[in-house]
Motif scaffolding. Structure first.
Motif, PDB file in Angstrom:
ATOM      1  N   LYS A  20       0.839  -1.200   0.000  1.00  0.00           N
ATOM      2  CA  LYS A  20       0.000   0.000   0.000  1.00  0.00           C
ATOM      3  C   LYS A  20       0.872   1.247   0.000  1.00  0.00           C
ATOM      4  CE  LYS A  20      -3.866  -1.925   2.584  1.00  0.00           C
ATOM      5  NZ  LYS A  20      -4.669  -1.803   3.781  1.00  0.00           N
ATOM      6  N   PHE A  21       0.473   2.234  -0.783  1.00  0.00           N
ATOM      7  CA  PHE A  21       1.080   3.553  -0.790  1.00  0.00           C
ATOM      8  C   PHE A  21       0.002   4.536  -0.376  1.00  0.00           C
ATOM      9  CE2 PHE A  21       3.245   1.139  -4.059  1.00  0.00           C
ATOM     10  CZ  PHE A  21       4.572   1.364  -3.759  1.00  0.00           C
ATOM     11  N   GLY A  22       0.349   5.523   0.413  1.00  0.00           N
ATOM     12  CA  GLY A  22      -0.653   6.498   0.808  1.00  0.00           C
ATOM     13  C   GLY A  22      -0.045   7.847   1.116  1.00  0.00           C
ATOM     14  N   ALA A  23      -0.896   8.831   1.182  1.00  0.00           N
ATOM     15  CA  ALA A  23      -0.453  10.184   1.497  1.00  0.00           C
ATOM     16  C   ALA A  23      -1.599  10.972   2.104  1.00  0.00           C
ATOM     17  CB  ALA A  23       0.039  10.889   0.243  1.00  0.00           C
ATOM     18  N   ASN A  28       1.346  19.161   0.667  1.00  0.00           N
ATOM     19  CA  ASN A  28       2.362  19.450   1.683  1.00  0.00           C
ATOM     20  C   ASN A  28       2.303  20.912   2.136  1.00  0.00           C
ATOM     21  OD1 ASN A  28       4.336  18.741   3.486  1.00  0.00           O
ATOM     22  ND2 ASN A  28       5.998  19.037   2.041  1.00  0.00           N
ATOM     23  N   ARG A  29       1.099  21.477   2.134  1.00  0.00           N
ATOM     24  CA  ARG A  29       0.898  22.857   2.587  1.00  0.00           C
ATOM     25  C   ARG A  29       0.606  22.830   4.089  1.00  0.00           C
ATOM     26  NH1 ARG A  29      -4.109  26.196   0.514  1.00  0.00           N
ATOM     27  NH2 ARG A  29      -4.150  27.643   2.248  1.00  0.00           N
ATOM     28  N   PRO A  30       1.494  23.385   4.918  1.00  0.00           N
ATOM     29  CA  PRO A  30       1.293  23.333   6.374  1.00  0.00           C
ATOM     30  C   PRO A  30       0.006  24.039   6.810  1.00  0.00           C
ATOM     31  CG  PRO A  30       3.508  24.075   5.849  1.00  0.00           C
ATOM     32  CD  PRO A  30       2.733  24.059   4.564  1.00  0.00           C
ATOM     33  N   TYR A  31      -0.665  23.475   7.808  1.00  0.00           N
ATOM     34  CA  TYR A  31      -1.872  24.073   8.353  1.00  0.00           C
ATOM     35  C   TYR A  31      -1.990  23.730   9.829  1.00  0.00           C
ATOM     36  CZ  TYR A  31      -3.903  19.394   7.966  1.00  0.00           C
ATOM     37  OH  TYR A  31      -4.152  18.062   8.083  1.00  0.00           O
ATOM     38  N   SER A  39       2.013  23.439  13.235  1.00  0.00           N
ATOM     39  CA  SER A  39       1.620  23.211  11.843  1.00  0.00           C
ATOM     40  C   SER A  39       1.880  21.761  11.441  1.00  0.00           C
ATOM     41  CB  SER A  39       2.411  24.121  10.913  1.00  0.00           C
ATOM     42  OG  SER A  39       2.062  25.456  11.147  1.00  0.00           O
ATOM     43  N   MET A  40       1.001  21.228  10.596  1.00  0.00           N
ATOM     44  CA  MET A  40       1.157  19.879  10.065  1.00  0.00           C
ATOM     45  C   MET A  40       1.357  19.971   8.564  1.00  0.00           C
ATOM     46  SD  MET A  40      -1.764  17.806  12.104  1.00  0.00           S
ATOM     47  CE  MET A  40      -3.010  19.097  12.135  1.00  0.00           C
ATOM     48  N   GLY A  41       2.319  19.229   8.058  1.00  0.00           N
ATOM     49  CA  GLY A  41       2.569  19.187   6.622  1.00  0.00           C
ATOM     50  C   GLY A  41       2.112  17.855   6.051  1.00  0.00           C
ATOM     51  N   GLY A  42       2.750  17.418   4.997  1.00  0.00           N
ATOM     52  CA  GLY A  42       2.383  16.161   4.352  1.00  0.00           C
ATOM     53  C   GLY A  42       2.885  14.952   5.111  1.00  0.00           C
ATOM     54  N   PHE A  43       2.176  13.851   4.964  1.00  0.00           N
ATOM     55  CA  PHE A  43       2.552  12.579   5.570  1.00  0.00           C
ATOM     56  C   PHE A  43       2.421  11.522   4.480  1.00  0.00           C
ATOM     57  CE2 PHE A  43       1.309   8.667   7.854  1.00  0.00           C
ATOM     58  CZ  PHE A  43       2.447   8.510   8.614  1.00  0.00           C
TER      59      PHE A  43
END
Length: 51
Positions: A20-23, A28-31, A39-43
């Motif tokens: 599995k691949f996921g995102a 990846n825009r911090p919020y 702030s949280m970016g991409g995972f």
């Protein structure tokens, strides 16, 4: 006040050995979700499962 946000999430699976691949937050825009919250970016992740 926390401004409104929009995120895009995705996941795909390949069924040979359960790969599995996921995102989360593809752009990846911090919020922030709360006032004074970090702030949280991409995972991005890859999962491999076998038996």
């Amino acid at each position: 006040m926390v401004p409104a946000i929009h995120t895009a999430d995705a996941q795909t699976s390949y069924c040979i050995q359960s790969l599995k691949f996921g995102a989360t937050n593809l752009t990846n825009r911090p919020y922030s979700m709360f006032v004074a919250d970090p702030s949280m970016g991409g995972f991005y992740y890859v999962t491999l499962t076998w038996q």
